[in-house]
Design a protein around this motif. Structure first.
Motif, short mmCIF file in Angstrom:
data_model
loop_
_atom_site.label_atom_id
_atom_site.label_comp_id
_atom_site.label_asym_id
_atom_site.label_seq_id
_atom_site.Cartn_x
_atom_site.Cartn_y
_atom_site.Cartn_z
N ILE A 54 0.83 -1.21 0.00
CA ILE A 54 0.00 0.00 0.00
C ILE A 54 0.87 1.26 0.00
O ILE A 54 0.55 2.23 -0.69
CB ILE A 54 -1.01 -0.01 1.17
N LYS A 57 2.20 1.71 -3.55
CA LYS A 57 1.17 2.16 -4.48
C LYS A 57 0.75 3.60 -4.22
O LYS A 57 0.49 4.36 -5.16
CB LYS A 57 -0.04 1.22 -4.43
N HIS A 78 -7.28 7.27 -3.55
CA HIS A 78 -8.10 6.06 -3.47
C HIS A 78 -8.69 5.72 -4.83
O HIS A 78 -8.65 4.56 -5.27
CB HIS A 78 -9.21 6.26 -2.42
N ILE A 86 -6.58 -2.05 -7.64
CA ILE A 86 -5.96 -2.31 -6.34
C ILE A 86 -7.04 -2.04 -5.29
O ILE A 86 -7.32 -0.89 -4.96
CB ILE A 86 -4.72 -1.41 -6.12
N LEU A 88 -8.16 -1.37 -2.20
CA LEU A 88 -7.86 -0.92 -0.85
C LEU A 88 -9.00 -0.05 -0.35
O LEU A 88 -9.58 0.71 -1.13
CB LEU A 88 -6.55 -0.14 -0.82
N SER A 89 -9.27 -0.12 0.93
CA SER A 89 -10.35 0.70 1.48
C SER A 89 -9.91 2.16 1.57
O SER A 89 -8.73 2.48 1.67
CB SER A 89 -10.75 0.19 2.87
N SER A 92 -7.93 2.75 4.72
CA SER A 92 -6.54 2.29 4.65
C SER A 92 -5.68 3.32 3.93
O SER A 92 -4.57 3.63 4.37
CB SER A 92 -6.45 0.95 3.91
N VAL A 93 -6.19 3.84 2.83
CA VAL A 93 -5.45 4.86 2.08
C VAL A 93 -5.24 6.10 2.94
O VAL A 93 -4.14 6.65 3.01
CB VAL A 93 -6.17 5.20 0.76
#
Length: 136
Positions: A54, A57, A78, A86, A88-89, A92-93
């Motif tokens: 993460i 990215k 995001h 990708i 990801l929530s 999370s970002v």
């Protein structure tokens, strides 16, 4: 007697299979991306941070935005990651951006957009093995 090296479907294994194609990384990962990720790994290490997918990215998204002279906030990063498939929530970002900001890797601007800190940019553009790029 059972031989684990033979196929179990009754067919014979080919003995002429060449395994000289290189490693899995060479087969599945483009060389340009690997080089870019290596620069980001060095950057994270110089700030005392572990490398994670993460973080790689998110920093790559900020680099892409800077290259095209765009500004990205949490939602923009995001969305960029979702566009690259990708999953990801949003939370999370946001947490990764906050952590990178608190460590000095990126900067939060008054308009709520993020960019790489000038010191991080200098590290990315320095020689990979340079000890001068390490944070004191």
């Amino acid at each position: 007697m059972y031989n684990s090296q033979l196929p179990t479907d009754g067919s014979r294994a080919s003995k002429n299979v060449s395994m000289s194609h290189g490693t899995d990384a060479e087969l599945f990962e483009p060389k340009a991306e690997r080089h870019g990720n290596e620069r980001i790994r060095i950057l994270l290490k110089s700030f005392g941070l572990r490398t994670s997918l993460i973080r790689l990215k998110v920093i790559d998204a900020l680099l892409s935005a800077a290259d095209s002279e765009r500004k990205l906030g949490v939602r923009g990063v995001h969305t960029h990651l979702l566009d690259l498939d990708i999953p990801l929530s949003f939370l999370s970002v946001r947490e990764v951006l906050k952590r990178l900001c608190s460590e000095g890797v990126i900067t939060l601007h008054p308009d709520k957009s993020y960019s790489l800190h000038p010191q991080a940019i200098a590290i990315l553009h320095s020689e990979p093995a340079s000890d001068a790029s390490l944070k004191a």
